[in-house]
Design a protein around this motif. Sequence first.
Motif, PDB file in Angstrom:
ATOM      1  N   SER A  13     -33.953 -15.742 -22.412  1.00 16.52           N
ATOM      2  CA  SER A  13     -34.133 -14.571 -21.513  1.00 16.52           C
ATOM      3  C   SER A  13     -34.248 -15.186 -20.147  1.00 16.52           C
ATOM      4  O   SER A  13     -34.294 -16.271 -19.663  1.00 16.52           O
ATOM      5  CB  SER A  13     -35.317 -14.046 -21.860  1.00 16.52           C
ATOM      6  N   GLN A  14     -34.392 -14.059 -19.282  1.00 16.79           N
ATOM      7  CA  GLN A  14     -34.227 -14.532 -17.743  1.00 16.79           C
ATOM      8  C   GLN A  14     -35.788 -15.229 -17.663  1.00 16.79           C
ATOM      9  O   GLN A  14     -35.865 -16.177 -17.060  1.00 16.79           O
ATOM     10  CB  GLN A  14     -34.501 -13.322 -17.062  1.00 16.79           C
ATOM     11  N   LYS A  15     -36.752 -14.594 -18.248  1.00 15.41           N
ATOM     12  CA  LYS A  15     -38.336 -15.088 -17.915  1.00 15.41           C
ATOM     13  C   LYS A  15     -38.106 -16.474 -18.573  1.00 15.41           C
ATOM     14  O   LYS A  15     -38.965 -17.509 -17.886  1.00 15.41           O
ATOM     15  CB  LYS A  15     -39.370 -14.125 -18.686  1.00 15.41           C
ATOM     16  N   GLN A  16     -37.638 -16.724 -19.646  1.00 15.85           N
ATOM     17  CA  GLN A  16     -37.769 -18.129 -20.314  1.00 15.85           C
ATOM     18  C   GLN A  16     -36.795 -19.212 -19.561  1.00 15.85           C
ATOM     19  O   GLN A  16     -37.322 -20.311 -19.258  1.00 15.85           O
ATOM     20  CB  GLN A  16     -37.197 -17.990 -21.906  1.00 15.85           C
ATOM     21  N   PHE A  17     -35.834 -18.729 -19.015  1.00 12.71           N
ATOM     22  CA  PHE A  17     -34.931 -19.421 -18.204  1.00 12.71           C
ATOM     23  C   PHE A  17     -35.648 -19.894 -16.849  1.00 12.71           C
ATOM     24  O   PHE A  17     -35.725 -21.134 -16.780  1.00 12.71           O
ATOM     25  CB  PHE A  17     -33.755 -18.766 -17.843  1.00 12.71           C
ATOM     26  N   ALA A  18     -36.256 -18.807 -16.247  1.00 13.56           N
ATOM     27  CA  ALA A  18     -36.945 -19.190 -15.078  1.00 13.56           C
ATOM     28  C   ALA A  18     -38.238 -20.094 -15.211  1.00 13.56           C
ATOM     29  O   ALA A  18     -38.313 -20.931 -14.637  1.00 13.56           O
ATOM     30  CB  ALA A  18     -37.485 -17.847 -14.563  1.00 13.56           C
ATOM     31  N   GLU A  19     -38.969 -20.010 -16.388  1.00  8.70           N
ATOM     32  CA  GLU A  19     -40.108 -20.831 -16.710  1.00  8.70           C
ATOM     33  C   GLU A  19     -39.643 -22.239 -16.973  1.00  8.70           C
ATOM     34  O   GLU A  19     -39.963 -23.241 -16.412  1.00  8.70           O
ATOM     35  CB  GLU A  19     -41.036 -20.294 -17.701  1.00  8.70           C
ATOM     36  N   LYS A  20     -38.512 -22.511 -17.861  1.00 10.60           N
ATOM     37  CA  LYS A  20     -37.991 -23.898 -18.266  1.00 10.60           C
ATOM     38  C   LYS A  20     -37.591 -24.557 -17.174  1.00 10.60           C
ATOM     39  O   LYS A  20     -37.853 -25.698 -16.847  1.00 10.60           O
ATOM     40  CB  LYS A  20     -36.865 -23.604 -19.246  1.00 10.60           C
ATOM     41  N   TYR A  21     -36.898 -23.959 -16.057  1.00 15.39           N
ATOM     42  CA  TYR A  21     -36.158 -24.576 -14.845  1.00 15.39           C
ATOM     43  C   TYR A  21     -36.989 -24.306 -13.572  1.00 15.39           C
ATOM     44  O   TYR A  21     -36.554 -24.589 -12.445  1.00 15.39           O
ATOM     45  CB  TYR A  21     -34.638 -24.219 -14.678  1.00 15.39           C
ATOM     46  N   HIS A  22     -38.138 -23.738 -13.633  1.00 17.87           N
ATOM     47  CA  HIS A  22     -39.195 -23.711 -12.548  1.00 17.87           C
ATOM     48  C   HIS A  22     -38.432 -22.908 -11.396  1.00 17.87           C
ATOM     49  O   HIS A  22     -38.677 -23.203 -10.276  1.00 17.87           O
ATOM     50  CB  HIS A  22     -39.756 -24.970 -12.211  1.00 17.87           C
ATOM     51  N   ILE A  23     -38.064 -21.647 -11.857  1.00 16.42           N
ATOM     52  CA  ILE A  23     -37.308 -20.788 -10.882  1.00 16.42           C
ATOM     53  C   ILE A  23     -38.324 -19.491 -10.833  1.00 16.42           C
ATOM     54  O   ILE A  23     -38.807 -19.039 -12.142  1.00 16.42           O
ATOM     55  CB  ILE A  23     -35.937 -20.317 -11.156  1.00 16.42           C
ATOM     56  N   PRO A  24     -38.980 -19.100  -9.607  1.00 14.64           N
ATOM     57  CA  PRO A  24     -39.571 -17.853  -9.684  1.00 14.64           C
ATOM     58  C   PRO A  24     -38.870 -16.641 -10.554  1.00 14.64           C
ATOM     59  O   PRO A  24     -37.624 -16.530 -10.090  1.00 14.64           O
ATOM     60  CB  PRO A  24     -39.939 -17.688  -8.279  1.00 14.64           C
ATOM     61  N   LEU A  25     -39.353 -16.181 -11.309  1.00 13.93           N
ATOM     62  CA  LEU A  25     -38.739 -15.009 -12.339  1.00 13.93           C
ATOM     63  C   LEU A  25     -37.985 -14.085 -10.972  1.00 13.93           C
ATOM     64  O   LEU A  25     -36.978 -13.600 -11.398  1.00 13.93           O
ATOM     65  CB  LEU A  25     -39.730 -14.366 -13.050  1.00 13.93           C
ATOM     66  N   GLN A  26     -38.700 -13.619  -9.945  1.00 11.18           N
ATOM     67  CA  GLN A  26     -38.142 -12.558  -9.264  1.00 11.18           C
ATOM     68  C   GLN A  26     -36.805 -13.122  -8.548  1.00 11.18           C
ATOM     69  O   GLN A  26     -35.671 -12.518  -8.302  1.00 11.18           O
ATOM     70  CB  GLN A  26     -39.125 -12.134  -8.058  1.00 11.18           C
ATOM     71  N   THR A  27     -36.713 -14.532  -8.232  1.00 17.65           N
ATOM     72  CA  THR A  27     -35.608 -15.138  -7.741  1.00 17.65           C
ATOM     73  C   THR A  27     -34.513 -15.165  -8.900  1.00 17.65           C
ATOM     74  O   THR A  27     -33.582 -14.773  -8.498  1.00 17.65           O
ATOM     75  CB  THR A  27     -36.053 -16.503  -7.169  1.00 17.65           C
ATOM     76  N   GLU A  28     -34.744 -15.353  -9.847  1.00 14.26           N
ATOM     77  CA  GLU A  28     -33.901 -15.496 -11.019  1.00 14.26           C
ATOM     78  C   GLU A  28     -33.414 -14.024 -11.134  1.00 14.26           C
ATOM     79  O   GLU A  28     -32.064 -13.675 -11.479  1.00 14.26           O
ATOM     80  CB  GLU A  28     -34.492 -15.604 -12.389  1.00 14.26           C
ATOM     81  N   LYS A  29     -34.189 -12.912 -11.054  1.00 11.00           N
ATOM     82  CA  LYS A  29     -33.655 -11.661 -11.337  1.00 11.00           C
ATOM     83  C   LYS A  29     -32.584 -11.251  -9.906  1.00 11.00           C
ATOM     84  O   LYS A  29     -31.540 -10.580 -10.292  1.00 11.00           O
ATOM     85  CB  LYS A  29     -34.761 -10.583 -11.388  1.00 11.00           C
TER      86      LYS A  29
END
Length: 92
Positions: A13-29
């Motif tokens: 998911s976006q959240k899992q991806f952001a967490e795994k690769y240390h990207i702020p969730l808002q940035t991922e979105k």
Amino acid sequence: MNIKEIRHLTGLSQKQFAEKYHIPLQTEKQWESSIGSKSYRKPPEYVLYLLKETVLREITDGMVSMVRRDVLRKEHIDKSRALDEAAESVWG
């Protein structure tokens, strides 16, 4: 390849991806939002490149691990069969 395509390769998911690769969730979105959207933000090319290479390497490593497990399992089965056959020939 864009961020969404890269993320889809992982099945996260976006959240899992952001967490795994240390990207702020808002940035991922923002990276995944539509280009015409007010919240759209284009990811830097080097980020796309590094994420793509990392994800593809992880997928490849996972596939290699599966093949190795299958080979080891087959070798184990082959050895077990050989031992069974040897035992059968000795003890009848």
